[in-house]
Write an enzyme that holds these catalytic residues in place. Structure first.
Site, PDB file in Angstrom:
ATOM      1  N   ALA A  24       1.554  -2.752  -8.626  1.00  5.67           N
ATOM      2  CA  ALA A  24       1.508  -3.890  -7.704  1.00  5.67           C
ATOM      3  C   ALA A  24       0.070  -4.382  -7.521  1.00  5.67           C
ATOM      4  O   ALA A  24      -0.185  -5.594  -7.501  1.00  5.67           O
ATOM      5  CB  ALA A  24       2.106  -3.481  -6.360  1.00  5.67           C
ATOM      6  N   THR A  67     -10.790   2.683  -3.314  1.00  2.00           N
ATOM      7  CA  THR A  67      -9.358   2.649  -3.655  1.00  2.00           C
ATOM      8  C   THR A  67      -8.987   1.303  -4.287  1.00  2.00           C
ATOM      9  O   THR A  67      -9.269   0.249  -3.717  1.00  2.00           O
ATOM     10  CB  THR A  67      -8.492   2.855  -2.382  1.00  2.00           C
ATOM     11  N   ASP A  77      -7.817  -0.872 -10.321  1.00  2.00           N
ATOM     12  CA  ASP A  77      -6.692  -1.804 -10.472  1.00  2.00           C
ATOM     13  C   ASP A  77      -7.176  -3.254 -10.482  1.00  2.00           C
ATOM     14  O   ASP A  77      -6.651  -4.086 -11.229  1.00  2.00           O
ATOM     15  CB  ASP A  77      -5.686  -1.599  -9.334  1.00  2.00           C
ATOM     16  N   GLY A  96      -8.960  -1.179   1.649  1.00  2.00           N
ATOM     17  CA  GLY A  96      -7.656  -1.468   1.051  1.00  2.00           C
ATOM     18  C   GLY A  96      -7.764  -1.610  -0.454  1.00  2.00           C
ATOM     19  O   GLY A  96      -8.849  -1.811  -1.007  1.00  2.00           O
TER      20      GLY A  96
HETATM   21  O1  RIB Z   1      -5.186   2.956  -7.878  1.00  2.00           O
HETATM   22  C1  RIB Z   1      -5.018   3.008  -6.489  1.00  2.00           C
HETATM   23  C2  RIB Z   1      -3.579   3.178  -6.147  1.00  2.00           C
HETATM   24  O2  RIB Z   1      -3.144   4.436  -6.623  1.00  2.00           O
HETATM   25  C3  RIB Z   1      -3.297   3.180  -4.665  1.00  2.00           C
HETATM   26  O3  RIB Z   1      -3.000   1.898  -4.172  1.00  2.00           O
HETATM   27  C4  RIB Z   1      -2.167   4.171  -4.526  1.00  2.00           C
HETATM   28  O4  RIB Z   1      -0.977   3.579  -4.137  1.00  2.00           O
HETATM   29  C5  RIB Z   1      -2.050   4.855  -5.882  1.00  2.00           C
HETATM   30  O5  RIB Z   1      -0.944   4.438  -6.536  1.00  2.00           O
END
Ligand code: RIB
Length: 310
Positions: free
Chosen positions: A45, A250, A254, A289
């Site tokens: 996501a 975090t 992504d 976040g």
């Molecule tokens: O890469 C970070 C993500 O890894 C977090 O948002 C957590 O949900 C894990 O899946």
């Protein structure tokens, strides 16, 4: 006007339960000063939202539970412009959850309870076959069953680029690596895949070259504050990161992957797409976040931004 091919992300959808603590407890110890925050999460996501905020037309293939968290996650994805026609609500299952312990230096440790993510089966992927076959770029990570990732890679058309973020680490079968166009790993994943330790930018370049011989057409190793290296036949570059004030790492990886994929979808050269991904991942660490710090107002055009160091 012909419709634009979608960028398809196959991956996990979580709620992140983030506890900010001064320090992590020792085994058997209780630390009582935590502050709890809930954030959207899940590598799939997060990457889908990052790509959408960079201007790509994104479809997500995944699963959420039949709980309130699943409904909320779907609403957030829709609000972000991510296509959710291939996100299944699994009756009786809980939406995936990640328990993130975050210290003042911005470092995190994460335990996931994958819940509905484990229900993403080959049948779900097959149901999305038309959209996957038409994808310009297919992105996957390893928080959903490996067989489903493998199936998605098989379904992707000849013209589509397959970006695999091999996170979290697992032994990736050669059959999958052979289909990968761009393999993205962080330092620890790179070391575990290569079965040796390394350090520094030069070490990362050497490991990336080794991983190239495992099958993918290109390898990117992300290096946190040191940016990333990208190695492919005829390409060996280090893309440094801008200096930022880190509060939360975090989801930085992504944001990197989502931005990289959106740039590739937009026809950028791999090296430029990696540079942009580094800028985006770095910017994301400046806020709390896992969602990327990307203006959700337009195309992936930060090439002139001073943070996008080339
Ligand atoms: O890469 C970070 C993500 O890894 C977090 O948002 C957590 O949900 C894990 O899946």
């Amino acid at each position: 006007m012909p419709e634009r091919s979608p960028l398809v992300v196959v991956g996990s959808i979580n709620v992140d339960y983030v506890v900010r603590v001064e320090r992590r407890p020792q085994p058997g110890e209780t630390v009582s000063d935590g502050v709890l925050e809930l954030h959207p999460g899940g590598k799939g996501a997060n990457q889908a939202v990052a790509a959408a905020r960079c201007g790509a037309a994104v479809e997500l293939v995944g699963c959420v539970g039949s709980d309130a968290a699943g409904r909320d996650r779907l609403e957030v994805l829709v609000a972000e412009g991510v296509g959710t026609s291939h996100v299944r609500r699994v009756e009786g299952a809980r939406t995936g959850a990640a328990f993130v312990s975050l210290t003042p230096d911005g470092e995190n440790s994460i335990t996931t309870a994958p819940g509905a993510n484990t229900e993403l089966g080959v049948d779900d992927v097959d149901a999305a076959a038309p959209v996957i076959a038409a994808a310009s770029v297919l992105v996957a990570q390893l928080e959903v069953p490996l067989v489903s990732v493998l199936r998605a890679a098989e379904l992707a058309g000849e013209e589509s680029l397959f970006v695999l973020n091999a996170a979290p680490y697992c032994a990736v079968p050669t059959a999958l690596l052979d289909m990968v166009d761009v393999l993205v790993v962080n330092e620890s994943e790179a070391a575990r895949l290569a079965r040796r330790s390394f350090s520094g930018v030069q070490g990362a370049r050497e490991v990336a070259a080794e991983l190239l011989s495992f099958g993918p057409r290109a390898v990117v190793v992300t290096l946190g504050r040191d940016g990333a290296v990208v190695v492919a036949p005829g390409l060996d570059r280090h893309l440094p990161a801008p200096v930022v004030r880190v509060v939360d790492t975090t989801g930085a990886g992504d944001a990197f992957v989502g931005a990289l994929a959106a740039c590739l979808d937009d026809g950028w050269a791999l090296e430029d797409a990696v540079a942009y991904g580094v800028a985006m991942g770095s910017a994301t660490t400046e806020r709390h976040g896992a969602l990327p710090v990307v203006p959700n107002s337009g195309r992936c055009r930060w090439a002139d931004d001073p943070r996008c160091v080339r």
